[in-house]
Design a protein around this motif. Structure first.
Motif, PDB file in Angstrom:
ATOM      1  N   PHE A 122      35.610  52.911  37.730  1.00 25.80           N
ATOM      2  CA  PHE A 122      35.128  52.271  36.666  1.00 25.80           C
ATOM      3  C   PHE A 122      36.668  51.124  36.775  1.00 25.80           C
ATOM      4  O   PHE A 122      37.194  51.244  36.664  1.00 25.80           O
ATOM      5  CB  PHE A 122      35.870  53.082  36.031  1.00 25.80           C
ATOM      6  N   ARG A 123      35.914  49.980  37.686  1.00 26.90           N
ATOM      7  CA  ARG A 123      36.387  48.984  37.633  1.00 26.90           C
ATOM      8  C   ARG A 123      36.463  47.826  36.671  1.00 26.90           C
ATOM      9  O   ARG A 123      34.787  47.395  36.490  1.00 26.90           O
ATOM     10  CB  ARG A 123      36.595  48.557  38.858  1.00 26.90           C
ATOM     11  N   SER A 124      36.580  46.298  36.522  1.00 30.37           N
ATOM     12  CA  SER A 124      36.463  45.103  36.003  1.00 30.37           C
ATOM     13  C   SER A 124      36.014  44.275  37.778  1.00 30.37           C
ATOM     14  O   SER A 124      36.483  44.722  38.825  1.00 30.37           O
ATOM     15  CB  SER A 124      37.557  44.537  35.510  1.00 30.37           C
ATOM     16  N   LEU A 125      35.199  44.371  37.932  1.00 34.34           N
ATOM     17  CA  LEU A 125      35.448  42.705  39.332  1.00 34.34           C
ATOM     18  C   LEU A 125      35.985  42.631  39.623  1.00 34.34           C
ATOM     19  O   LEU A 125      36.342  42.783  41.326  1.00 34.34           O
ATOM     20  CB  LEU A 125      34.057  42.330  38.673  1.00 34.34           C
ATOM     21  N   HIS A 126      36.724  41.409  38.823  1.00 34.36           N
ATOM     22  CA  HIS A 126      37.963  41.297  39.624  1.00 34.36           C
ATOM     23  C   HIS A 126      38.889  41.913  40.401  1.00 34.36           C
ATOM     24  O   HIS A 126      39.583  41.395  40.878  1.00 34.36           O
ATOM     25  CB  HIS A 126      38.568  40.025  38.614  1.00 34.36           C
ATOM     26  N   SER A 127      39.574  42.523  39.369  1.00 37.98           N
ATOM     27  CA  SER A 127      40.469  43.622  39.761  1.00 37.98           C
ATOM     28  C   SER A 127      39.625  44.090  40.713  1.00 37.98           C
ATOM     29  O   SER A 127      40.952  44.510  41.842  1.00 37.98           O
ATOM     30  CB  SER A 127      41.038  44.684  38.520  1.00 37.98           C
ATOM     31  N   TRP A 128      38.742  44.966  40.852  1.00 45.21           N
ATOM     32  CA  TRP A 128      38.765  45.764  42.334  1.00 45.21           C
ATOM     33  C   TRP A 128      38.440  44.642  43.367  1.00 45.21           C
ATOM     34  O   TRP A 128      38.965  44.855  45.111  1.00 45.21           O
ATOM     35  CB  TRP A 128      36.599  45.699  42.034  1.00 45.21           C
ATOM     36  N   ALA A 129      37.539  43.615  43.146  1.00 41.71           N
ATOM     37  CA  ALA A 129      38.053  42.385  44.616  1.00 41.71           C
ATOM     38  C   ALA A 129      39.051  42.298  44.488  1.00 41.71           C
ATOM     39  O   ALA A 129      39.860  41.854  45.980  1.00 41.71           O
ATOM     40  CB  ALA A 129      37.519  41.278  44.234  1.00 41.71           C
ATOM     41  N   GLN A 130      40.052  41.862  44.339  1.00 36.47           N
ATOM     42  CA  GLN A 130      41.687  41.930  44.287  1.00 36.47           C
ATOM     43  C   GLN A 130      42.425  42.969  45.646  1.00 36.47           C
ATOM     44  O   GLN A 130      42.711  43.536  46.325  1.00 36.47           O
ATOM     45  CB  GLN A 130      42.754  41.751  43.316  1.00 36.47           C
ATOM     46  N   GLU A 131      41.789  44.344  45.183  1.00 36.91           N
ATOM     47  CA  GLU A 131      42.259  45.491  45.854  1.00 36.91           C
ATOM     48  C   GLU A 131      41.821  45.278  47.074  1.00 36.91           C
ATOM     49  O   GLU A 131      42.441  45.799  47.781  1.00 36.91           O
ATOM     50  CB  GLU A 131      41.963  46.988  44.859  1.00 36.91           C
ATOM     51  N   PHE A 132      40.895  45.441  46.943  1.00 38.20           N
ATOM     52  CA  PHE A 132      39.497  45.216  48.009  1.00 38.20           C
ATOM     53  C   PHE A 132      40.281  44.243  49.452  1.00 38.20           C
ATOM     54  O   PHE A 132      41.210  44.496  49.888  1.00 38.20           O
ATOM     55  CB  PHE A 132      38.346  44.873  47.803  1.00 38.20           C
ATOM     56  N   LEU A 133      40.578  42.985  48.528  1.00 41.19           N
ATOM     57  CA  LEU A 133      40.835  42.142  49.424  1.00 41.19           C
ATOM     58  C   LEU A 133      42.317  42.602  50.158  1.00 41.19           C
ATOM     59  O   LEU A 133      43.180  42.701  50.877  1.00 41.19           O
ATOM     60  CB  LEU A 133      40.734  40.809  48.777  1.00 41.19           C
ATOM     61  N   HIS A 134      42.964  43.273  49.115  1.00 43.28           N
ATOM     62  CA  HIS A 134      45.202  43.641  49.052  1.00 43.28           C
ATOM     63  C   HIS A 134      44.476  44.529  50.549  1.00 43.28           C
ATOM     64  O   HIS A 134      45.481  44.784  51.517  1.00 43.28           O
ATOM     65  CB  HIS A 134      45.252  44.181  48.297  1.00 43.28           C
ATOM     66  N   ASP A 135      43.569  44.922  50.297  1.00 48.48           N
ATOM     67  CA  ASP A 135      43.847  47.161  51.182  1.00 48.48           C
ATOM     68  C   ASP A 135      43.303  46.560  51.977  1.00 48.48           C
ATOM     69  O   ASP A 135      43.596  46.918  53.687  1.00 48.48           O
ATOM     70  CB  ASP A 135      42.632  47.723  50.678  1.00 48.48           C
ATOM     71  N   SER A 136      42.322  45.472  52.695  1.00 46.16           N
ATOM     72  CA  SER A 136      41.791  44.464  54.364  1.00 46.16           C
ATOM     73  C   SER A 136      42.688  43.824  54.555  1.00 46.16           C
ATOM     74  O   SER A 136      42.712  43.101  55.527  1.00 46.16           O
ATOM     75  CB  SER A 136      40.301  43.877  53.555  1.00 46.16           C
ATOM     76  N   GLY A 137      44.252  43.546  53.695  1.00 44.92           N
ATOM     77  CA  GLY A 137      45.271  42.311  54.471  1.00 44.92           C
ATOM     78  C   GLY A 137      44.842  40.763  54.555  1.00 44.92           C
ATOM     79  O   GLY A 137      45.652  40.212  54.997  1.00 44.92           O
ATOM     80  N   VAL A 138      43.676  40.236  53.198  1.00 47.78           N
ATOM     81  CA  VAL A 138      43.733  39.534  53.262  1.00 47.78           C
ATOM     82  C   VAL A 138      44.602  38.790  51.998  1.00 47.78           C
ATOM     83  O   VAL A 138      44.524  39.042  51.032  1.00 47.78           O
ATOM     84  CB  VAL A 138      41.985  38.610  52.526  1.00 47.78           C
ATOM     85  N   PRO A 139      45.839  37.825  51.904  1.00 44.92           N
ATOM     86  CA  PRO A 139      46.577  37.629  50.959  1.00 44.92           C
ATOM     87  C   PRO A 139      45.471  36.148  49.724  1.00 44.92           C
ATOM     88  O   PRO A 139      44.609  36.307  50.195  1.00 44.92           O
ATOM     89  CB  PRO A 139      47.321  35.977  51.941  1.00 44.92           C
ATOM     90  N   VAL A 140      45.964  36.811  48.675  1.00 46.14           N
ATOM     91  CA  VAL A 140      45.097  36.490  47.772  1.00 46.14           C
ATOM     92  C   VAL A 140      46.095  36.219  46.686  1.00 46.14           C
ATOM     93  O   VAL A 140      47.377  36.647  46.383  1.00 46.14           O
ATOM     94  CB  VAL A 140      44.766  37.050  46.723  1.00 46.14           C
ATOM     95  N   ARG A 141      46.168  34.246  46.616  1.00 45.13           N
ATOM     96  CA  ARG A 141      47.622  33.995  45.680  1.00 45.13           C
ATOM     97  C   ARG A 141      46.625  33.623  44.090  1.00 45.13           C
ATOM     98  O   ARG A 141      46.613  32.583  43.968  1.00 45.13           O
ATOM     99  CB  ARG A 141      47.945  32.567  45.496  1.00 45.13           C
ATOM    100  N   LEU A 142      45.540  34.690  43.499  1.00 44.66           N
ATOM    101  CA  LEU A 142      45.672  34.038  42.491  1.00 44.66           C
ATOM    102  C   LEU A 142      46.195  33.715  40.883  1.00 44.66           C
ATOM    103  O   LEU A 142      47.787  34.228  40.748  1.00 44.66           O
ATOM    104  CB  LEU A 142      44.754  35.290  41.665  1.00 44.66           C
ATOM    105  N   HIS A 143      45.974  32.634  40.271  1.00 43.86           N
ATOM    106  CA  HIS A 143      47.296  32.225  39.680  1.00 43.86           C
ATOM    107  C   HIS A 143      46.571  31.645  38.450  1.00 43.86           C
ATOM    108  O   HIS A 143      46.003  30.353  38.769  1.00 43.86           O
ATOM    109  CB  HIS A 143      47.916  31.122  39.695  1.00 43.86           C
ATOM    110  N   GLY A 144      46.223  31.545  37.293  1.00 39.83           N
ATOM    111  CA  GLY A 144      44.959  31.097  36.662  1.00 39.83           C
ATOM    112  C   GLY A 144      45.625  29.737  35.777  1.00 39.83           C
ATOM    113  O   GLY A 144      44.701  29.070  35.751  1.00 39.83           O
ATOM    114  N   GLU A 145      46.846  29.451  35.486  1.00 38.83           N
ATOM    115  CA  GLU A 145      47.435  28.654  34.685  1.00 38.83           C
ATOM    116  C   GLU A 145      47.959  27.369  35.720  1.00 38.83           C
ATOM    117  O   GLU A 145      46.987  26.065  35.047  1.00 38.83           O
ATOM    118  CB  GLU A 145      48.637  29.800  34.294  1.00 38.83           C
ATOM    119  N   LYS A 146      47.899  27.368  37.120  1.00 41.11           N
ATOM    120  CA  LYS A 146      48.249  27.242  38.027  1.00 41.11           C
ATOM    121  C   LYS A 146      46.657  25.963  38.375  1.00 41.11           C
ATOM    122  O   LYS A 146      46.813  25.039  38.693  1.00 41.11           O
ATOM    123  CB  LYS A 146      49.159  27.740  39.543  1.00 41.11           C
ATOM    124  N   ALA A 147      45.594  26.851  38.465  1.00 40.06           N
ATOM    125  CA  ALA A 147      44.535  26.409  38.416  1.00 40.06           C
ATOM    126  C   ALA A 147      44.006  25.920  37.578  1.00 40.06           C
ATOM    127  O   ALA A 147      43.098  24.304  37.320  1.00 40.06           O
ATOM    128  CB  ALA A 147      43.782  27.664  39.398  1.00 40.06           C
TER     129      ALA A 147
END
Length: 497
Positions: A122-147
């Motif tokens: 059971f996951r929210s879409l964005h939390s699952w997507a971040q974990e999926f990318l991490h497990d796939s070795g794709v770097p993610v630099r999510l930062h809502g305030e800076k965006a």
């Protein structure tokens, strides 16, 4: 109370032959009455016998369950997850947009079917997507305030003096345009954007205005990249690209999507990519009338084809009484909407009702202080244990903070919806209209509910702009969602200034 699960023993569905030993209709009514008396957490997992066949149905490809508020869509989705987990060997993904609802649903499934609960994520879409990318070795630099800072600078340099202010001077409207129309649909060129239908966006944009939006988008993207950060849309786009490159390695046995109308097109395409068109692979659950975010899409835009009986519309309301439902429908009666199947649907829909005991209480006071005192008195008058099944819902974070302080100073225990995990707790639930999606309560209190409608700030007889009309329609949809969370009591407070 005996939990009603897909694998438990139940009376035969109506219309099937009986062996004459049982009064089937009497058994149905007894089970329903027992569920109504139980704590609200048990009610939220109660599957009506008439919906058992839908839970067990064999779908030949992607499927969708829709229907008005209160028709049991989320309950069906939850029991469907348990049913599939009992009959498959792979993992299942149960996704929703909100990040509080997965915790609640996971608790419910552990209670219903503990033997298979560990195989459903059971996951929210964005939390699952971040974990999926991490497990796939794709770097993610999510930062809502800076965006957000990058967008504010882009608006200052490119948007504030552009033609966009002719339509709406508020930068928030154009941030939504980028988030939900451009990046939310995965558009990569101006020519795509120049012709794309802007679903659920009322303001008409001519080509010069779309050129101004695109210039704002490009400025924002340049500043975002310069700062080396991603926004939430980037996370989904990166995950989609990765899933399309290597779907076999990350394939689930099934994906169930709750409140699908709140996702972006990219989000739906990502989830579809995980299972493709496999039988019983993708189930989309939701209702376009309960969309609480701007923008929209059609399933055909995502390459999802639902044929024949793979689109099921529920029409029986098991939650709301006629008085509560009529009050809620009165808010959105004039707001027709386009659902994700492309059909235009009137705001007031025909629904079969099964529950008749709920009622509406309206309280109007001349000052905010007197209004708040009336709310406190109503909550204090609840019988022992009743606060556990009660919610106070608000349209904004500011209002939530105000009522949290008010209730706690009065000695009334509060459980914020963002912390609620589906376990019974002897406290009043407190949260936003949006966080209440997918949940139900025996009693719902909506303080200063009329103030949630944006048109209250417009001078009398002044003509509303198209963007203001859009905001008002979205506010009405959010209020409708909050009202329809109530099963037994809907308390509507207002200040008559």
């Amino acid at each position: 109370m005996t939990q009603t699960t897909p694998s438990s023993s139940r009376p035969q569905p109506q219309g099937e032959p009986s062996d004459g030993l049982f009064d089937l209709e009497g058994l149905r009514e007894a089970a329903l009455e027992e569920a109504l008396r139980a704590p609200i957490e048990q009610w939220m997992t109660f599957l009506h016998p008439d919906q058992i066949a839908l839970v067990r149905r064999n779908w030949t490809g992607p499927a969708r369950i829709s229907g008005p508020a209160g028709t049991g869509k989320t309950v069906v989705g939850l029991h469907r997850a348990a049913h599939l987990a009992q009959r498959t060997t792979g993992r299942l993904l149960y996704v929703t947009f909100a990040n509080n609802l997965p915790r609640v649903q996971a608790t419910f499934l552990r209670t219903m079917s503990p033997a298979v609960a560990d195989r459903v994520d059971f996951r929210s879409l964005h939390s699952w997507a971040q974990e999926f990318l991490h497990d796939s070795g794709v770097p993610v630099r999510l930062h809502g305030e800076k965006a957000q800072t990058a967008f504010s600078l882009a608006w200052k340099h490119v948007g504030r003096n552009s033609r966009l202010t002719e339509i709406d001077p508020a930068p928030g409207y154009w941030k939504e345009e980028i988030d939900h129309v451009i990046k939310g649909r995965g558009l990569t060129s101006f020519e795509e954007y120049a012709t794309v239908p802007r679903r659920r966006r009322r303001a008409s944009l001519r080509r010069p205005h779309r050129q101004a939006v695109w210039a704002l988008y490009e400025a924002y993207e340049a500043l975002r990249v310069e700062r080396g950060v991603h926004d939430f849309n980037d996370v989904l786009s990166l995950a989609l690209a990765e899933a399309l490159c290597d779907t076999a390695r990350h394939r689930f046995a099934a994906v169930i999507v709750d409140e699908v109308q709140d996702l972006t097109l990219i989000g739906v395409r990502l989830l579809h990519a995980l299972v493709g068109d496999a039988p019983n692979g993708l189930l989309l659950v939701g209702d376009g009338q309960q969309a609480v975010y701007p923008g929209g899409f059609r399933l055909s835009d995502a390459g999802i084809d639902i044929r024949g009986d793979r689109g099921q519309v529920l029409r029986t309301n098991y939650r709301n009484s006629k008085e509560i439902l009529d009050t809620a429908l009165g808010v959105v009666a004039e707001d027709s909407f386009e659902d994700i199947d492309g059909l235009r649907t009137p705001g007031r829909r025909d629904v079969d009702l099964t529950y008749h005991d709920g009622n509406v209480i309206r309280v109007s006071k001349p000052t905010p202080a007197e209004h708040d005192q009336a709310l406190l008195e109503a909550l204090r008058d609840l019988p022992p244990g009743a606060r556990a099944d009660t919610a106070v819902l608000c349209p904004s974070k500011r209002a939530i903070g105000h009522y949290q302080r008010l209730l706690e100073r009065a000695g009334i225990s509060v459980c914020l919806l963002e912390h609620y995990d589906g376990r019974p707790v002897d406290a009043v639930k407190l949260g936003s209209y949006r966080r209440a999606k997918g949940l139900e309560f025996k009693r719902v209190y909506l303080p200063e509910h009329a103030a949630a409608l944006a048109n209250g700030s417009r001078p009398p007889h002044a003509e509303a702009s198209e963007t203001e009309l859009e905001r008002n329609e979205l506010a009405r949809s959010q209020l409708f969602v909050a009202m329809t969370r109530a099963r037994d009591l809907l308390w509507l407070g207002s200040v008559n200034r």
